[in-house]
Design a protein around this motif. Structure first.
Motif, short mmCIF file in Angstrom:
data_model
loop_
_atom_site.label_atom_id
_atom_site.label_comp_id
_atom_site.label_asym_id
_atom_site.label_seq_id
_atom_site.Cartn_x
_atom_site.Cartn_y
_atom_site.Cartn_z
N VAL A 154 0.86 -1.19 0.00
CA VAL A 154 0.00 0.00 0.00
C VAL A 154 0.89 1.24 0.00
N ALA A 155 0.43 2.28 -0.64
CA ALA A 155 1.14 3.56 -0.61
C ALA A 155 1.00 4.16 0.78
N TYR A 162 2.14 18.40 -0.72
CA TYR A 162 2.49 18.29 -2.14
C TYR A 162 2.32 19.65 -2.79
N ASP A 163 1.23 20.31 -2.43
CA ASP A 163 0.98 21.70 -2.81
C ASP A 163 0.03 22.28 -1.77
N ASP A 164 -0.63 23.37 -2.08
CA ASP A 164 -1.47 24.04 -1.08
C ASP A 164 -2.66 23.20 -0.63
N LYS A 165 -3.12 22.26 -1.45
CA LYS A 165 -4.34 21.51 -1.13
C LYS A 165 -4.12 20.01 -0.96
N HIS A 166 -2.93 19.53 -1.17
CA HIS A 166 -2.69 18.10 -1.16
C HIS A 166 -1.53 17.72 -0.24
N LYS A 167 -1.62 16.52 0.31
CA LYS A 167 -0.52 15.92 1.05
C LYS A 167 0.16 14.89 0.14
N THR A 168 1.39 14.55 0.49
CA THR A 168 2.17 13.67 -0.37
C THR A 168 2.12 12.22 0.11
N VAL A 169 1.90 11.33 -0.86
CA VAL A 169 1.92 9.89 -0.64
C VAL A 169 3.13 9.31 -1.36
N ARG A 170 3.79 8.35 -0.73
CA ARG A 170 4.98 7.75 -1.31
C ARG A 170 4.88 6.22 -1.35
N GLY A 171 5.66 5.60 -2.21
CA GLY A 171 5.88 4.16 -2.17
C GLY A 171 5.09 3.30 -3.12
N GLY A 172 3.97 3.79 -3.65
CA GLY A 172 3.17 2.96 -4.55
C GLY A 172 2.48 1.82 -3.83
N SER A 173 1.68 1.07 -4.58
CA SER A 173 0.88 -0.01 -3.99
C SER A 173 0.87 -1.24 -4.89
N THR A 182 8.76 4.03 -7.12
CA THR A 182 10.20 4.19 -6.88
C THR A 182 10.45 4.96 -5.59
N SER A 183 11.72 5.03 -5.20
CA SER A 183 12.09 5.77 -3.99
C SER A 183 11.82 7.26 -4.12
N SER A 184 11.67 7.77 -5.34
CA SER A 184 11.49 9.21 -5.55
C SER A 184 10.10 9.60 -6.03
N PHE A 185 9.25 8.62 -6.38
CA PHE A 185 7.95 8.96 -6.95
C PHE A 185 7.02 9.55 -5.90
N ARG A 186 6.29 10.60 -6.27
CA ARG A 186 5.39 11.31 -5.36
C ARG A 186 4.00 11.37 -5.97
N ARG A 187 2.98 11.27 -5.10
CA ARG A 187 1.61 11.35 -5.58
C ARG A 187 0.80 12.21 -4.62
N PRO A 188 -0.10 13.09 -5.14
CA PRO A 188 -0.87 13.97 -4.26
C PRO A 188 -2.28 13.43 -3.97
N TYR A 189 -2.69 13.56 -2.72
CA TYR A 189 -4.08 13.31 -2.34
C TYR A 189 -4.50 14.38 -1.34
N ARG A 190 -5.78 14.69 -1.34
CA ARG A 190 -6.29 15.65 -0.37
C ARG A 190 -6.35 15.01 1.02
N TYR A 192 -8.44 14.77 3.27
CA TYR A 192 -9.68 14.14 3.70
C TYR A 192 -10.04 12.90 2.87
N GLN A 193 -9.23 12.55 1.89
CA GLN A 193 -9.54 11.42 1.03
C GLN A 193 -9.27 10.09 1.73
N ARG A 194 -10.20 9.14 1.55
CA ARG A 194 -10.04 7.77 2.03
C ARG A 194 -9.72 6.91 0.81
N VAL A 195 -8.47 6.63 0.60
CA VAL A 195 -8.02 5.99 -0.64
C VAL A 195 -7.86 4.49 -0.42
N TYR A 196 -8.38 3.71 -1.36
CA TYR A 196 -8.42 2.25 -1.21
C TYR A 196 -7.05 1.60 -1.12
N ASN A 197 -6.01 2.27 -1.63
CA ASN A 197 -4.68 1.65 -1.62
C ASN A 197 -3.64 2.50 -0.88
N VAL A 198 -4.08 3.33 0.05
CA VAL A 198 -3.17 4.19 0.82
C VAL A 198 -3.33 3.92 2.31
#
Length: 210
Positions: A154-155, A162-173, A182-190, A192-198
């Motif tokens: 899971v990520a 990540y920016d003004d409205k998002h937090k950063t998720v790392r690691g992939g799923s 990868t060790s450097s890949f970044r993904r943004p989520y808000r 309040y989001q409930r993400v199925y793979n985070v």
């Protein structure tokens, strides 16, 4: 990184999270072709990593654990996370490149149950990592620093923006190809989001021995 820290070997599991929130349900991972008697792949087993946790709830878990133990637990920063994921390497993944066989090291988008995944997508047909959904938190070989699932399964939330409205998720799923884990890949989520793979893992920043 200005002081030593300890990091959880694995992601926080459903069983661990239930001590904080016994009502949380990580639910199931949907799959195509299922009938009404089958809800899909379970994601709510005790040893599986907790998912569908907002960034805010992950933060609250850390606050609860800190108050319970008297020690400063938190989500890792991106710097903490990447330093730990790389474990002294400078390659895309701690075990090598994005084209290497990851079957023993990571739960990523492989050929296991390819047609049962949430939506049709490209996966690595030459690799079988024995899972098409989140596995138990200790399911694969650790990196050189003893940490498991830094890539895949899971990520993971970090505490960083990540920016003004998002937090950063790392690691992939388990759903992601290696290039998105990868060790450097970044993904943004808000937050309040409930993400199925985070999900998330925690750190202890005071540097003292357990």
């Amino acid at each position: 990184i200005d002081k030593p820290f300890w990091m959880g070997v694995c992601e926080i599991s459903n069983q661990q999270y239930s001590l904080f929130d016994p009502d949380h349900d990580s639910r199931y991972i949907d799959r195509s072709g299922k009938d009404h008697s089958n809800r899909g792949h379970p994601a709510n087993q005790p040893s599986q990593p907790v998912v569908r946790i907002t960034w805010r709830r992950a933060q609250q878990f850390c606050k609860w654990l800190s108050e319970r133990t008297g020690r400063p637990f938190s989500l890792p920063t991106e710097a903490h996370w990447e330093w730990a994921a790389r474990a002294g390497t400078d390659s895309d993944m701690w075990y090598g490149s994005i084209t290497d066989d990851f079957a023993e090291f990571a739960n990523l988008a492989d050929n296991t149950g390819g047609r049962e995944r949430i939506t049709p997508f490209a996966y690595i047909s030459s690799v079988n990592d024995r899972a098409s959904f989140p596995r138990e938190t200790a399911g694969y070989k650790p990196n050189p620093w003893g940490l498991k699932n830094m890539h895949g399964n899971v990520a993971e939330w970090t505490r960083c923006n990540y920016d003004d409205k998002h937090k950063t998720v790392r690691g992939g799923s388990w759903y992601d190809r290696p290039k998105h884990a990868t060790s450097s890949f970044r993904r943004p989520y808000r937050p309040y989001q409930r993400v199925y793979n985070v999900g998330f893992r925690i750190i202890l920043e005071d540097g003292t021995e357990q």
